[in-house]
Design a protein around this motif. Structure first.
Motif, short mmCIF file in Angstrom:
data_model
loop_
_atom_site.label_atom_id
_atom_site.label_comp_id
_atom_site.label_asym_id
_atom_site.label_seq_id
_atom_site.Cartn_x
_atom_site.Cartn_y
_atom_site.Cartn_z
N GLU A 68 -5.99 18.68 88.01
CA GLU A 68 -5.88 20.11 88.30
C GLU A 68 -7.07 20.60 89.12
O GLU A 68 -6.92 21.45 90.00
CB GLU A 68 -5.76 20.92 87.00
CG GLU A 68 -4.39 20.89 86.39
CD GLU A 68 -3.31 21.41 87.34
OE1 GLU A 68 -3.50 22.48 87.97
OE2 GLU A 68 -2.29 20.72 87.47
N ARG A 71 -6.55 19.81 92.73
CA ARG A 71 -5.42 20.46 93.39
C ARG A 71 -5.89 21.46 94.44
O ARG A 71 -6.80 22.24 94.21
CB ARG A 71 -4.55 21.18 92.35
CG ARG A 71 -3.28 21.78 92.91
CD ARG A 71 -2.41 22.40 91.83
NE ARG A 71 -2.11 21.47 90.76
CZ ARG A 71 -1.17 20.53 90.80
NH1 ARG A 71 -0.45 20.39 91.89
NH2 ARG A 71 -0.96 19.75 89.76
N THR A 73 -5.35 24.72 96.54
CA THR A 73 -4.61 25.98 96.45
C THR A 73 -4.83 26.76 97.74
O THR A 73 -5.92 26.72 98.31
CB THR A 73 -5.09 26.82 95.25
OG1 THR A 73 -6.49 27.03 95.38
CG2 THR A 73 -4.80 26.13 93.94
N PRO A 74 -3.81 27.48 98.20
CA PRO A 74 -3.96 28.25 99.44
C PRO A 74 -5.01 29.34 99.25
O PRO A 74 -5.12 29.94 98.19
CB PRO A 74 -2.59 28.85 99.68
CG PRO A 74 -1.69 28.29 98.66
CD PRO A 74 -2.48 27.58 97.64
N LYS A 75 -5.76 29.57 100.28
CA LYS A 75 -6.78 30.62 100.26
C LYS A 75 -6.45 31.64 101.34
O LYS A 75 -5.86 31.32 102.35
CB LYS A 75 -8.16 30.02 100.50
CG LYS A 75 -8.60 29.11 99.39
CD LYS A 75 -10.02 28.68 99.62
CE LYS A 75 -10.62 27.86 98.52
NZ LYS A 75 -9.83 27.08 97.70
#
Length: 102
Positions: A68, A71, A73-75
């Motif tokens: 996790e 992973r 993640t879009p910013k």
């Protein structure tokens, strides 16, 4: 051995990294130097043996936690600041231009 612990080779395979990289991560984690995606991480693992030189076992929950943390993640794209108007230069208190001889 309980099923909720992984050997280093199994943990490395699940994380998508080499076993050598996993051992490097464990060493960095021991000294508090491991960073994953800019976040300091400590890896909780078990190592048996009288002097701590035994077999390493990593809990399955710890492997899932590391996954996790890895992973992506879009910013959001940061908003650009508007340019400073040319007539307002903060910090400059004298008139601009060539000095005049008085």
């Amino acid at each position: 051995m309980d099923d909720n612990f992984f050997k280093p080779a199994e943990a490395a395979h699940r994380l998508g990294i080499s076993v050598a990289t996993l051992y490097d991560w464990l060493g960095q984690s021991d000294y508090g130097l491991l960073e994953i995606r800019g976040q300091r991480v400590n890896i909780n693992y078990l190592q048996g043996g009288a002097k701590g030189q035994g077999r390493i076992r990593i809990p399955a929950k710890e492997v899932d936690r590391l996954l996790e943390l890895m992973r992506v993640t879009p910013k959001r794209v940061p908003q650009r600041q508007l340019p400073v108007p040319s007539h307002a230069l903060p910090g400059i208190t004298v008139p601009l231009g060539r000095p005049t001889n008085s």
